[in-house]
Enzyme design. Structure first.
Site, PDB file in Angstrom:
ATOM      1  CB  CYS A   1      -0.971  -0.022   1.173  1.00  0.00           C
ATOM      2  SG  CYS A   1      -2.148  -1.365   1.017  1.00  0.00           S
TER       3      CYS A   1
ATOM      4  CG  HIS B   1      -3.143   3.395   1.738  1.00  0.00           C
ATOM      5  ND1 HIS B   1      -3.627   3.016   0.494  1.00  0.00           N
ATOM      6  CD2 HIS B   1      -3.268   2.314   2.550  1.00  0.00           C
ATOM      7  CE1 HIS B   1      -4.011   1.752   0.564  1.00  0.00           C
ATOM      8  NE2 HIS B   1      -3.814   1.304   1.793  1.00  0.00           N
TER       9      HIS B   1
ATOM     10  CG  ASN C   1      -6.625  -0.897   0.840  1.00  0.00           C
ATOM     11  OD1 ASN C   1      -5.928  -0.457  -0.068  1.00  0.00           O
ATOM     12  ND2 ASN C   1      -6.121  -1.396   1.957  1.00  0.00           N
TER      13      ASN C   1
HETATM   14  O1  UT7 Z   1      -3.778  -1.176   3.524  1.00  0.00           O
HETATM   15  C1  UT7 Z   1      -2.694  -1.743   4.190  1.00  0.00           C
HETATM   16  C2  UT7 Z   1      -2.758  -1.539   5.646  1.00  0.00           C
HETATM   17  N1  UT7 Z   1      -3.964  -2.068   6.201  1.00  0.00           N
HETATM   18  C3  UT7 Z   1      -4.672  -1.385   7.088  1.00  0.00           C
HETATM   19  O2  UT7 Z   1      -4.323  -0.260   7.384  1.00  0.00           O
HETATM   20  C4  UT7 Z   1      -5.838  -2.064   7.753  1.00  0.00           C
HETATM   21  C5  UT7 Z   1      -5.778  -1.892   9.249  1.00  0.00           C
HETATM   22  N2  UT7 Z   1      -6.852  -2.545   9.960  1.00  0.00           N
HETATM   23  C6  UT7 Z   1      -8.161  -2.193   9.850  1.00  0.00           C
HETATM   24  O3  UT7 Z   1      -8.503  -1.321   9.083  1.00  0.00           O
HETATM   25  C7  UT7 Z   1      -9.151  -2.822  10.785  1.00  0.00           C
HETATM   26  O4  UT7 Z   1      -8.468  -3.562  11.771  1.00  0.00           O
HETATM   27  C8  UT7 Z   1     -10.199  -3.737  10.081  1.00  0.00           C
HETATM   28  C9  UT7 Z   1     -11.167  -2.897   9.277  1.00  0.00           C
HETATM   29  C10 UT7 Z   1      -9.481  -4.716   9.170  1.00  0.00           C
HETATM   30  C11 UT7 Z   1     -11.000  -4.494  11.127  1.00  0.00           C
HETATM   31  O5  UT7 Z   1     -11.635  -3.596  11.999  1.00  0.00           O
HETATM   32  P1  UT7 Z   1     -11.498  -3.763  13.589  1.00  0.00           P
HETATM   33  O6  UT7 Z   1     -12.297  -2.695  14.191  1.00  0.00           O
HETATM   34  O7  UT7 Z   1     -10.015  -3.808  13.916  1.00  0.00           O
HETATM   35  O8  UT7 Z   1     -12.192  -5.143  13.824  1.00  0.00           O
HETATM   36  P2  UT7 Z   1     -11.591  -6.470  14.469  1.00  0.00           P
HETATM   37  O9  UT7 Z   1     -10.701  -7.168  13.495  1.00  0.00           O
HETATM   38  O10 UT7 Z   1     -11.032  -6.133  15.805  1.00  0.00           O
HETATM   39  O11 UT7 Z   1     -12.903  -7.318  14.658  1.00  0.00           O
HETATM   40  C12 UT7 Z   1     -13.930  -6.921  15.571  1.00  0.00           C
HETATM   41  C13 UT7 Z   1     -15.046  -7.949  15.480  1.00  0.00           C
HETATM   42  C14 UT7 Z   1     -14.537  -9.392  15.583  1.00  0.00           C
HETATM   43  O12 UT7 Z   1     -15.492 -10.132  16.315  1.00  0.00           O
HETATM   44  P3  UT7 Z   1     -15.230 -10.467  17.865  1.00  0.00           P
HETATM   45  O13 UT7 Z   1     -13.961 -11.231  17.880  1.00  0.00           O
HETATM   46  O14 UT7 Z   1     -15.100  -9.135  18.549  1.00  0.00           O
HETATM   47  O15 UT7 Z   1     -16.453 -11.216  18.228  1.00  0.00           O
HETATM   48  C15 UT7 Z   1     -14.526  -9.847  14.168  1.00  0.00           C
HETATM   49  O16 UT7 Z   1     -14.698 -11.245  14.021  1.00  0.00           O
HETATM   50  O17 UT7 Z   1     -15.713  -7.840  14.217  1.00  0.00           O
HETATM   51  C16 UT7 Z   1     -15.730  -9.115  13.579  1.00  0.00           C
HETATM   52  N3  UT7 Z   1     -15.641  -8.930  12.150  1.00  0.00           N
HETATM   53  C17 UT7 Z   1     -16.707  -8.665  11.371  1.00  0.00           C
HETATM   54  N4  UT7 Z   1     -18.028  -8.550  11.653  1.00  0.00           N
HETATM   55  C18 UT7 Z   1     -18.841  -8.268  10.629  1.00  0.00           C
HETATM   56  C19 UT7 Z   1     -14.531  -8.933  11.372  1.00  0.00           C
HETATM   57  N5  UT7 Z   1     -14.867  -8.707  10.101  1.00  0.00           N
HETATM   58  C20 UT7 Z   1     -16.195  -8.524  10.070  1.00  0.00           C
HETATM   59  C21 UT7 Z   1     -17.114  -8.256   9.042  1.00  0.00           C
HETATM   60  N6  UT7 Z   1     -18.410  -8.117   9.364  1.00  0.00           N
HETATM   61  N7  UT7 Z   1     -16.724  -8.093   7.759  1.00  0.00           N
END
Ligand code: UT7
Length: 336
Positions: free
Chosen positions: A118, A259, A289
């Site tokens: 990225c 980004h 993204n």
């Molecule tokens: O581009 C290169 C660099 N990349 C980035 O900068 C990405 C950085 N990371 C992020 O943007 C975020 O971490 C994400 C958007 C990928 C995820 O968001 P988050 O707020 O960090 O969510 P999480 O991974 O902590 O997940 C929270 C909850 C989990 O459930 P539990 O364990 O709390 O019960 C996940 O299983 O949300 C769940 N979850 C979803 N629920 C509905 C994960 N994906 C989804 C989904 N829909 N698509």
């Protein structure tokens, strides 16, 4: 321009190309256990574009580059260098750069693909800038183009909601009148990121086998929470670094083009750096993204909307797999 450079380099044209096909949050609700509210609240993404299967990255890269060359008034044979940041090349070799070079008829150009995920566009812009500033080349194309849908597992809700396909391109050229263009770039890498964001198979470590395919090792894997923390720290830190080093206050910046990986990351970084909402470029809601294409396509959109005037100060900032991250300070030189 630093004391060691012979010439000033600036962006003189932009272009972008996205597939027509929209993959909406409602479409994804039918594919994995997710919902529009979660996606919008956690990422800011409403829809993304994806190619018809079998469309390679070069297709949209070529179109974006044609637009950038037309805006810059550059003929194909005037292009000396083509740099193509991408993690989804048409194939591992020949480079996508060579494929695009032939299609564009840039018969006097040399060039290469560059892998910085990225951060690819910011890293590639720096290499093009250095070539122009040294006097080695006069006109360069930097083309971020991705078919992320080719490496996304559409059964993995952690990643499939995030990515989209598309391309953005710029022409970087010598500013003959000595105007200020690209002012400074600070880039960093840290291999600590390797365990949080990767596509494990397809290289020499894990060549393609039936086993690597069955184990889904050709898809993107991301530990989102970890990457988020590093991204905010890295992007805010490097943006502050490039501003302070050049004596530029946040209020002097016309547009901050980060980004587009997550709306919350962009807002968090902008707050830390002291930038207001009006200074922040946002395209993530439309395209998701698109890896190396987010920054050049955002520049194209904001330029076309009349939001950028010659002389405006612009800051680019990216963070990606590796980890890789960097920021570029520049004066807008399109249409000057
Ligand atoms: O581009 C290169 C660099 N990349 C980035 O900068 C990405 C950085 N990371 C992020 O943007 C975020 O971490 C994400 C958007 C990928 C995820 O968001 P988050 O707020 O960090 O969510 P999480 O991974 O902590 O997940 C929270 C909850 C989990 O459930 P539990 O364990 O709390 O019960 C996940 O299983 O949300 C769940 N979850 C979803 N629920 C509905 C994960 N994906 C989804 C989904 N829909 N698509």
């Amino acid at each position: 321009m630093t004391a060691r450079t012979l010439f000033s380099a600036g962006i003189t044209g932009t272009g972008m190309s996205f597939p027509e096909k929209i993959l909406s949050n409602a479409d994804l609700e039918k594919m994995v256990e997710t919902n529009d509210q979660w996606i919008v609240e956690r990422t800011g993404i409403k829809e993304r574009r994806i190619v018809e299967p079998g469309t390679p990255a070069s297709v949209h890269g070529i179109e974006a580059a044609k637009q950038a060359m037309a805006m810059a008034g550059a003929q194909p044979e005037e292009i000396d260098l083509i740099v193509v940041p991408t993690v989804t090349p048409d194939m591992l070799f020949p480079s996508t750069c060579c494929i695009i070079q032939e299609a564009l008829g840039c018969k006097n150009a040399w060039g290469y693909d560059l892998i910085a995920a990225c951060s690819g566009f910011v890293f590639a812009l720096q290499t093009a800038r250095a070539q122009v500033e040294s006097g080695a080349v006069k006109k360069a194309l930097v083309i971020g183009t991705e078919v992320m849908s080719s490496i996304v597992d559409y059964t993995d809700r952690n990643t499939c909601i995030l990515f989209g396909d598309g391309a953005g391109a710029v022409v970087v050229e010598r500013l003959e009148d000595g105007r200020e263009g690209i002012i400074d770039t600070i880039n960093h890498i840290d291999g600590v990121g390797g365990k949080f964001l990767y596509q494990k198979a397809g290289g020499s470590l894990h060549p393609a086998t039936h086993e690597t395919i069955d184990a889904k090792m050709h898809f993107i894997h991301q530990e989102g929470r970890e990457v988020y923390k590093y991204a905010v720290k890295g992007m805010a830190g490097v943006t502050q670094e490039v501003l302070e080093k050049n004596g530029v206050a946040g209020s002097d910046v016309k547009l901050f083009v980060a980004h587009q990986a997550n709306l919350r990351i962009i807002e968090h970084v902008a707050r830390k750096v002291g930038l207001s909402e009006e200074q922040v470029a946002l395209t993530i809601h439309r395209f998701g993204n698109t890896t190396s294409a987010t920054i050049p396509s955002a520049l194209h959109i904001y330029h076309e909307q009349g939001m950028l005037e010659p002389g405006d100060l612009v800051v680019l900032c990216a963070f990606g797999a590796g980890f890789t991250w960097g920021a570029t300070l520049l004066r807008w030189t399109v249409g000057a």
